[in-house]
Design an enzyme around this catalytic site. Sequence first.
Site, PDB file in Angstrom:
ATOM      1  NE  ARG A  63      35.080  77.930  20.079  1.00 47.65           N
ATOM      2  CZ  ARG A  63      34.695  77.243  19.004  1.00 47.65           C
ATOM      3  NH1 ARG A  63      33.908  77.782  18.108  1.00 47.65           N
ATOM      4  NH2 ARG A  63      35.086  75.998  18.821  1.00 47.65           N
ATOM      5  CD  GLU A 100      34.243  61.960  15.223  1.00 49.27           C
ATOM      6  OE1 GLU A 100      34.054  63.180  15.360  1.00 49.27           O
ATOM      7  OE2 GLU A 100      33.460  61.089  15.621  1.00 49.27           O
TER       8      GLU A 100
END
Length: 178
Positions: A63, A100
């Site tokens: 993006r 993560e």
Amino acid sequence: LKMNNKLLLDHLRCVPDWPKKGVNFRDVTTLFKNPECLKEITEEMYDLYKDKGITKIVGIESRGFVMSSALALKLNAGIILCRKPGKLPCETVQESYAKEYGKDTIEIHKDAIDANDIILLHDDLLATGGTMKAAYDLVKKFHPKKVYANFIIELVNEGMNGREAFDNELEISSLIKI
Ligand code: PRP
Ligand code: HPA
């Protein structure tokens, strides 16, 4: 510069529990599809960077590529693609970073940046800062004259503190803080 621009906030879509439960996903595609929002983002970014001598914008996959293109045209700058591994055809410089769960890597072509460049890193959104920190560390390996970083959206109220990942040498700006 309009802080927390109402036009952009009104058009930004939030998707609860995507891509996983508990995440409130800010979906910039609803800004990108609207011509007024596209123009507003482009002009605000241009105002921020028109006097900085930017020679290249490094867009972060995927993006980050969108507004990098619009702004590069206005600034007379080039565009460099910072990509996930295995997408670029020639020799690259890489940076790995902790996510993560597990590890991720990003890369840039080895001949994409030189010591005369003034670089603007751009992505749609700053959350933990992990992605942009890796991009910043990667770009520093090329020893450019100066590096800036810009986001459309900066998450500040969700315990992210993405800015804390960076040293004082990096000037960071965002158009909307949420
Ligand atoms: C999103 C977003 C940023 C990054 C922000 O990208 O576009 O690049 O995460 O998160 P961080 O500050 O915690 O690193 P994503 O990994 O979804 O990739 P995509 O744009 O290719 O879909
Ligand atoms: N939108 C886009 N990318 C993201 C988000 C978000 O809300 N959170 C973490 N990365």
